[in-house]
Design a protein around this motif. Sequence first.
Motif, PDB file in Angstrom:
ATOM      1  N   TRP A 593       0.840  -1.100   0.030  1.00  0.00           N
ATOM      2  CA  TRP A 593      -0.143   0.209  -0.006  1.00  0.00           C
ATOM      3  C   TRP A 593       0.906   1.211   0.062  1.00  0.00           C
ATOM      4  CZ3 TRP A 593      -4.101   1.992  -1.563  1.00  0.00           C
ATOM      5  CH2 TRP A 593      -4.545   3.277  -0.986  1.00  0.00           C
ATOM      6  N   GLN A 597       0.899   4.065  -2.872  1.00  0.00           N
ATOM      7  CA  GLN A 597       0.750   5.555  -2.984  1.00  0.00           C
ATOM      8  C   GLN A 597       2.011   6.364  -3.369  1.00  0.00           C
ATOM      9  OE1 GLN A 597      -0.346   5.092   1.332  1.00  0.00           O
ATOM     10  NE2 GLN A 597      -1.714   6.495   1.045  1.00  0.00           N
ATOM     11  N   CYS A 648      -8.815   3.428  -5.114  1.00  0.00           N
ATOM     12  CA  CYS A 648     -10.180   3.531  -4.323  1.00  0.00           C
ATOM     13  C   CYS A 648     -10.542   2.378  -3.535  1.00  0.00           C
ATOM     14  CB  CYS A 648     -11.416   4.000  -5.136  1.00  0.00           C
ATOM     15  SG  CYS A 648     -11.161   5.649  -5.827  1.00  0.00           S
ATOM     16  N   ALA A 651      -8.145   1.399  -0.824  1.00  0.00           N
ATOM     17  CA  ALA A 651      -8.255   2.361   0.288  1.00  0.00           C
ATOM     18  C   ALA A 651      -9.645   1.849   1.174  1.00  0.00           C
ATOM     19  CB  ALA A 651      -8.372   3.897  -0.132  1.00  0.00           C
ATOM     20  N   ASN A 656      -8.969   3.634   4.923  1.00  0.00           N
ATOM     21  CA  ASN A 656      -8.298   4.794   4.665  1.00  0.00           C
ATOM     22  C   ASN A 656      -9.310   5.865   4.023  1.00  0.00           C
ATOM     23  OD1 ASN A 656      -6.522   7.103   4.219  1.00  0.00           O
ATOM     24  ND2 ASN A 656      -4.725   5.579   4.162  1.00  0.00           N
ATOM     25  N   VAL A 659      -7.668   8.778   1.962  1.00  0.00           N
ATOM     26  CA  VAL A 659      -7.106   8.594   0.443  1.00  0.00           C
ATOM     27  C   VAL A 659      -8.269   8.118  -0.380  1.00  0.00           C
ATOM     28  CG1 VAL A 659      -5.601   6.998  -0.732  1.00  0.00           C
ATOM     29  CG2 VAL A 659      -4.894   7.710   1.540  1.00  0.00           C
ATOM     30  N   TYR A 660      -9.162   7.299   0.038  1.00  0.00           N
ATOM     31  CA  TYR A 660     -10.489   7.279  -0.655  1.00  0.00           C
ATOM     32  C   TYR A 660     -11.295   8.254  -1.236  1.00  0.00           C
ATOM     33  CZ  TYR A 660     -14.940   5.729  -2.312  1.00  0.00           C
ATOM     34  OH  TYR A 660     -16.288   5.405  -2.857  1.00  0.00           O
ATOM     35  N   TYR A 663      -8.908   9.918  -4.067  1.00  0.00           N
ATOM     36  CA  TYR A 663      -8.987   9.163  -5.518  1.00  0.00           C
ATOM     37  C   TYR A 663     -10.115   9.058  -5.855  1.00  0.00           C
ATOM     38  CZ  TYR A 663      -3.848   8.119  -5.146  1.00  0.00           C
ATOM     39  OH  TYR A 663      -2.489   8.309  -5.176  1.00  0.00           O
TER      40      TYR A 663
END
Length: 869
Positions: A593, A597, A648, A651, A656, A659-660, A663
């Motif tokens: 992960w 990123q 997505c 995440a 998360n 982050v979701y 994106y």
Amino acid sequence: MDLNDSTSLAELMDRYQSTETGFGVPKDGWRICLAHEFKEKRKPFQAKDVSVSNIMKHVALGVRYLKWWYKKTQVEKKAPFIDMFRAVPLRQIYGAPLGGIGGGTITRGWKGEFCRWQLNPGMYHYKTVIADQFTVCLRKGGQTVYQQVLSTERPHTLQGWNWGFCGEYAFYHALYPRAWTVYQLPGQNVTLTCRQVSPVIPHDYKDSSLPVAVFVWDIENKNDYALDVSIMFTMVNGSGQKDDKSGGHWNEPFHLEKESETVSGVLLHHCTTVNPYTLCMAARKQSDREISHQTAFSPEGTCSALWSDLINDGRLDSPAGSSPPTQKGERVAAALAVGCPVPAHGHNSIEFSLAWDMPKMTFGSREKEHIRRYTRYYGTNGDAGPTLSHYALTHYKDWEKSIEEWQRPVLEDSSLPSWYKSAIFNELYFVADGGTVWVEIPEDCDISGGLRSEEGGLPAQPPIVKEYGRFAYLEGQEYRMYNTYDVHFYASFALIMLWPKLALSLQYDLAGSVVQQDPTPRTNLMTGQCTAVKTRNVVPHDIGDPDDEPWLRVNAYLIHDTADWKDLNLKFVLQVYRDYHLTQDSQYLQDMWPICQAVMETEMKFDKDGDGLIENSGYADQTYDGWPVTGPSAYCGGLWIASVCVMCKMAQILKNDSVYERYHSILERGSAAFDKLLWNGKYYNYDSSGQSLSNSVMSDQCAGHWFLRASGLGNDEFQAFPKEKIRSALKSVFDLNVMSFGKGQLGAVNGMRPEGVPDHSSVQSDEVWVGVVYGLAATMIHEGMLEEGLHTAEGCYRTVWERAGMAFQTPEAYCEKGIYRSLAYMRPLSIWAMQLALDNRPKLAKDTDAPQTSLATESDNELIKKNCH
């Protein structure tokens, strides 16, 4: 053709085509008569094949390449990672390679030659060693009535042997990792079936690593009288290279009894300064088998003494003791013979094994010593030949049982055509024969790049790498770079479906290299600009050249600066989620992960206008490295949208939310821009530049969507690609790139103009890329276009395996007429993406009859008969 008292070959073919019994030859696979000659003769791609306009575009590249090539070959005395001046010529002779994964391979041709060698890691030579043969001796009532080398060759050496077996009396059948050669001995009423078995077994990480193969000779005596039959196996100490005559090589007989089973044979010690190894010929002792040997003979001159020794009494003299070391300029060979009685109208069998033991090896730089995976079970002393052979001869039946259980669901699926059943298994040869190395990770090795887990990096030695080792395979036997990532994107389906631990180990290695950098400046051949070898937070193009030091020095590729490529980072992210989906390995997802990123942050810089969609540079900045692309494009844009989509999804899984949200916002804007800039009502344009050829139809335009479907994400997941548009695009590709090209019989051309002529604007747009075609076919199958998908892929299989004679050397590319490029290539392993798509079909679809396509104008049996006459 009159075969006198033997069954006619046409009748024999009918018998084998209609049943899986008899000699044990399955009805599905690639089959060829030993007398066959391919009418189509293709040549390798050369500069003269480039159009004048394209030559003018690349004059500067040619000059820079020539200077680099001269320095590499004449000054450094190294082999270029791509040699444009010495392409490997097409030899239409290769059969299934011998050996497991990662310990080197030896290829035995379909006529029986030992003709392609990859013992030194990643480095090939293409030499037929004529003395490496099998010979049969038939005896009746104590007298030899027939003795023949089972080869169609008529060499200028070894004139004391009986050469020139009539190829019309034999055929070869391959269903990798096994192969069969069936010989009807003319006038003898005897049939020999040689079955070749290698331990390439899905989800097996022990036996699949073994550098060994077994030859089982089934003998059928259709006479009214008994026979004594001997098979002699001869091998030269070496592989046909200059070092065969370097001196110091020697042979010795051996005898090993273990667990109530005994094997005997000859060890051929090849004592080179670099990467020494031992070949081991062996047979298993049984009550009615007689094993004999000749420790050493010279494979020069007539070699009449060995021939006479066998013909005299069906056995060899079996001298004790080792042979003296060879003198410089001298070669030495060995022979092993096994004899058995065969009753009238009865059967018997003889078994041989061939092993090669190179436990420690170095790459071209000689900087580090690497330990091969199989040594975990057989040690690193270089004395494993007898125990490897003993294990192979006592366990090959277990291998075959596992292979049959694995292959059975495909072979018994009546909805699948016969050509596909051959292709899906035979294309898998590259997993072992792709210059493949599988090594143990040293205790002091840190693959993390120095960035600890708490800093967004990896463990120094992730458990999966420590347990399963490091794995690497070449982009191609001619394009000599390990784990070329833009291509592995396609080929990776074979690994993740069959050896998932190796797939994940490779990913950990790549992830560790992402956070590393190498600021060493070098000149890129395409632009002439000087850039760093490796940029931090960018996926490398490859992990190195076997003629240098892979893993230590990455990015052997120097034509472009791949830090500017648009697809590498995206392909890493897509594979991470695909792998997680198929393995459900949560630790893997968590470890990858932060790397995902990091590479996506780097990728963000390619969205110049902030519309949520990346742009290409105007250069060939992706896997199509000879086909320029400008602005947002169908290929890279589609990969970007798909990557944002899986970010997505990951995440969500990892909970998360921030982050979701980020994106998901990019996905909404990027999808709208992708649709607005590229969709033309029927398909996605090649790019959005508005140039004269920007509306070309790219066969690979749905690559991003393909990976979403392979990862279990539906058409409407996160509103990435509308189903109706994907179907329309695939239909356009089928109508134009497939059916309007090469009479619909060559697969899909990379680029096609909407008016129905190929895009000739670059050296790659008018090529067919076999691996891309298999991926395209998988995409069609995912979308319910089963018949179109099978027809598309069938064109490649028929071209490569049946018309062009490229069996077990499937190239990267070929043109409509006359030309191929880069033999024996990684990308066609993407055929396993087709199998994944087929596995995901609704159950009802598997119970229907196989679709008939326009290519299937002749039955397989008719083709076989034609090839054999």
